[in-house]
Scaffold this motif. Structure first.
Motif, mmCIF file in Angstrom:
data_model
loop_
_atom_site.group_PDB
_atom_site.id
_atom_site.type_symbol
_atom_site.label_atom_id
_atom_site.label_comp_id
_atom_site.label_asym_id
_atom_site.label_seq_id
_atom_site.Cartn_x
_atom_site.Cartn_y
_atom_site.Cartn_z
ATOM 1 N N ASP A 128 -4.828 -4.866 0.923
ATOM 2 C CA ASP A 128 -4.964 -5.160 2.667
ATOM 3 C C ASP A 128 -5.094 -6.772 3.287
ATOM 4 O OD1 ASP A 128 -7.677 -5.944 1.247
ATOM 5 O OD2 ASP A 128 -8.859 -5.151 2.284
ATOM 6 N N GLY A 129 -4.313 -6.680 2.755
ATOM 7 C CA GLY A 129 -3.387 -8.318 3.005
ATOM 8 C C GLY A 129 -4.379 -9.071 2.878
ATOM 9 N N GLY A 130 -3.684 -10.969 3.551
ATOM 10 C CA GLY A 130 -3.942 -11.910 2.475
ATOM 11 C C GLY A 130 -5.548 -12.010 3.220
ATOM 12 N N ARG A 131 -6.015 -11.169 4.534
ATOM 13 C CA ARG A 131 -7.179 -11.358 4.518
ATOM 14 C C ARG A 131 -8.545 -10.395 4.483
ATOM 15 N NH1 ARG A 131 -4.315 -13.314 8.740
ATOM 16 N NH2 ARG A 131 -4.812 -15.015 9.915
ATOM 17 N N GLY B 172 0.945 -1.467 -0.327
ATOM 18 C CA GLY B 172 0.579 -0.188 -0.023
ATOM 19 C C GLY B 172 0.914 1.338 0.099
ATOM 20 N N LEU B 173 1.936 1.523 0.693
ATOM 21 C CA LEU B 173 3.160 2.192 0.838
ATOM 22 C C LEU B 173 3.730 2.431 -0.263
ATOM 23 C CD1 LEU B 173 3.937 1.626 4.286
ATOM 24 C CD2 LEU B 173 2.692 3.806 4.102
ATOM 25 N N THR B 174 4.173 1.334 -0.841
ATOM 26 C CA THR B 174 4.398 1.494 -2.572
ATOM 27 C C THR B 174 3.857 2.315 -3.420
ATOM 28 O OG1 THR B 174 6.641 0.041 -1.854
ATOM 29 C CG2 THR B 174 5.799 0.351 -3.977
ATOM 30 N N THR B 175 2.292 1.354 -3.871
ATOM 31 C CA THR B 175 1.527 1.490 -4.798
ATOM 32 C C THR B 175 1.285 3.686 -3.891
ATOM 33 O OG1 THR B 175 0.440 -0.098 -4.664
ATOM 34 C CG2 THR B 175 -1.038 1.642 -5.129
ATOM 35 N N ALA B 176 0.968 4.323 -2.942
ATOM 36 C CA ALA B 176 0.712 5.429 -2.296
ATOM 37 C C ALA B 176 1.526 5.784 -3.352
ATOM 38 C CB ALA B 176 0.582 5.905 -1.447
ATOM 39 N N LEU B 177 3.490 5.547 -2.694
ATOM 40 C CA LEU B 177 4.261 6.894 -3.286
ATOM 41 C C LEU B 177 4.178 6.428 -5.202
ATOM 42 C CD1 LEU B 177 7.232 5.205 -0.894
ATOM 43 C CD2 LEU B 177 6.753 7.461 -1.781
ATOM 44 N N GLY B 178 3.611 4.935 -5.218
ATOM 45 C CA GLY B 178 4.220 5.659 -7.203
ATOM 46 C C GLY B 178 2.807 6.239 -7.894
ATOM 47 N N LEU B 179 1.620 6.350 -7.117
ATOM 48 C CA LEU B 179 0.473 7.269 -6.891
ATOM 49 C C LEU B 179 1.198 8.981 -6.996
ATOM 50 C CD1 LEU B 179 -2.697 5.458 -5.509
ATOM 51 C CD2 LEU B 179 -1.553 5.457 -8.126
ATOM 52 N N ALA B 180 1.515 9.157 -5.728
ATOM 53 C CA ALA B 180 2.772 10.955 -5.429
ATOM 54 C C ALA B 180 3.372 10.684 -7.173
ATOM 55 C CB ALA B 180 3.021 10.653 -4.200
ATOM 56 N N HIS B 181 4.103 9.779 -7.083
ATOM 57 C CA HIS B 181 5.070 10.574 -7.991
ATOM 58 C C HIS B 181 4.516 10.601 -9.992
ATOM 59 C CE1 HIS B 181 9.069 9.286 -10.512
ATOM 60 N NE2 HIS B 181 8.383 9.168 -11.388
#
Length: 527
Positions: free
Chosen positions: A165-168, A17-26
């Motif tokens: 939001d993970g495996g569950r 989620g954090l990496t995806t958000a960084l990509g969107l910000a980029h």
């Protein structure tokens, strides 16, 4: 994108989620990042990050702080436990002509996540903690979410919903998407210990080492300030006590003068993949929400990072009007085979190899091929929708690049000095024209924010050629030879660093290739 553009909502502030958000910000995509917990995770989790993930964090502006906090490793050890003798190690220095990161790193997830969150804050964004999605509705033009927050219930409208939001995953469950695969009967136990294996009890193990054994294998991981051990628990076995755990560690490393148990965690072993990853181009499953992969050879988190590399640029291109919405379909088309038939099967084969079972991985063709595969640099995506993809380097030497390959990241001399191939594609598609600049090839002007053009030549462009601003000097034809395409070829690269197409050089070919990929003509410079 317009000022009233609805944001993308990312649910889950773990590494993906954090990496995806960084990509969107980029890429300048408006977004909101929601995390239902009050803090980022403090659990003992994934510890090894591969070269391809480092490249992704580099593109998104977060890699330097990660490297400062991590331990860098240029050798992955392979040790036979019965004899305590090394087998063939993976020598990552073989990759010096392929990537800026010819190494992997060890950094525990609970230390990684705050660094990624801090990079997000530097980009002007924050994680909204204690924000739990209670329900959502997918409409024709938006997703409407109901969210429980510290200030009470809120309604959020989103252009897209990204479930990290993970495996569950509650998002996946709400969609009714089934998960196919299996959970193995054995479990893995991960323990962190304080012990000196460098000076007073020097062992000289590689800082990432796999001890293979038919009875009980083990993985040894040197973290920045402690050692980590990973080993299997037999089906039905009770959790060992602290004393038993330390005894088990010493069965692998021998007697030491001092050892202290710092933390433990037990987790199940999965090879389970969601039946579908997208709904109406509005909801996307990512990371563990889409695929739960046995965490052997660091394939869990790092496979999720591939998702976070693939989707953000697509969203940006569609929201800017630079691509047809059909571009979003490529996310599942390309990433799902990698998780189902790539990472999952490779992780299972690795597990069998560690325990000397049938179906284990066999030796690769060369040191380079082994290193290329184990760092996920060998991932080739199915960019044309024909089922042609791969995770494994199958040739002894680097082959010529093909559509779908991750582009080798070599250094060139550009108009403003040294630049790498991946530096060029941070913001846009890039067409590389492998040609002879002495002959004054017709290289288009760089007048589009979506597509840039550069000649690559072992001849530096003369000042009277008109090509100095879009020519890359390739001393000794190192990059030209590594890409291996015929003379007078065009290689179109995507913003995620994958090869979109290779074609003979002709007038307007890069524009045609771009339109074929995106479904839209190349936009011109704004303003």
């Amino acid at each position: 994108m317009t000022a009233d553009q609805l944001p993308v909502v990312v649910v889950g502030a773990g590494p993906i989620g954090l990496t995806t958000a960084l990509g969107l910000a980029h890429y300048g995509v408006p977004f909101v990042l929601l995390e239902e917990d009050a803090t980022l995770s403090s659990d003992t989790k994934a510890g090894t990050t591969l070269s391809r993930t480092l490249e992704i964090w580099n593109r998104y502006g977060a890699v330097e702080e990660i490297l400062n906090a991590a331990v860098r490793i240029d050798e992955i050890g392979d040790i036979d436990r019965a004899t305590n003798t090394p087998r063939a190690s993976v020598r990552l220095a073989e990759l010096v002509n392929d990537t800026q990161f010819p190494f992997v790193i060890n950094l525990p997830q609970q230390r990684m996540e705050p660094i990624l969150a801090a990079a997000l804050e530097r980009a002007g964004h924050t994680v909204r903690l204690q924000h739990r999605v209670t329900s959502f509705e997918v409409l024709d033009d938006r997703v409407v979410l109901q969210v429980e927050t510290p200030d009470g219930p809120q309604t959020l409208e989103a252009a897209q919903l990204l479930a990290c939001d993970g495996g569950r995953s509650k998002i996946r469950d709400a969609l009714g998407v089934p998960v196919v695969g299996e959970t193995l009967p054995e479990r893995y136990m991960l323990i962190d210990v304080a012990v000196d294996l460098d000076v007073d009890n020097a062992r000289d193990y590689p800082y990432l080492a796999y001890f293979a054994d038919k009875t009980e294998w083990m993985v040894l991981i040197r973290q920045p300030d402690n050692w980590r051990f990973l080993f299997p628990l037999a089906p039905g076995a009770e959790t060992p006590g602290d004393v038993d755990l330390l005894v088990k560690v010493k069965q692998f490393i021998g007697e030491v003068d001092r050892i202290e148990l710092l933390g433990t965690v037990i987790y199940n072993v999965h090879h389970r993949v969601a039946d579908k990853w997208t709904v109406d181009r509005k909801v996307f499953l990512m990371g563990d929400a889409a695929h739960l992969i046995t965490p052997m050879w660091a394939l869990g988190l790092n496979t999720g990072a591939l998702d976070a590399s693939n989707l953000p640029w697509r969203l940006a291109w569609v929201l800017r009007g630079w691509a047809d919405p059909a571009l979003l379909d490529g996310y599942e088309q390309e990433q799902r085979p990698v998780a189902v038939n790539g990472s999952g099967e490779m992780a299972e084969a690795a597990r069998k190899y560690m325990s000397h079972q049938r179906g284990a991985v066999t030796a690769d063709t060369s040191d380079w091929a082994t290193a290329y595969t184990r760092t996920l640099l060998g991932v080739r995506l199915d960019v044309d929708g024909v089922g042609d993809w791969s995770m494994v380097a199958t040739t002894a030497e680097p082959p010529a690049v093909r559509a779908g390959d991750r582009a080798p990241d070599l250094a060139l001399q550009g108009p403003a000095g040294r630049v790498t191939v991946h530096d060029l594609v941070r913001e846009s598609f890039v067409a590389l024209y492998f040609t002879d600049v002495r002959r004054r090839p017709k290289i288009p002007l760089n007048d589009s924010p979506a597509l840039r053009h550069y000649a690559v030549s072992r001849w530096d462009a003369p000042h009277d050629s008109g090509l100095r601003d879009r020519s890359l000097f390739d001393p000794g034809s190192v990059a030209t030879n590594r890409y291996g395409v015929p003379a007078e070829s065009v290689v179109l690269l995507r913003p995620d660093g994958h090869v979109a197409a290779v074609a003979p050089l002709s007038a307007g070919v890069a524009f045609e290739l771009y339109s074929r990929v995106t479904g839209r003509p190349v936009p011109r410079e704004e303003g």
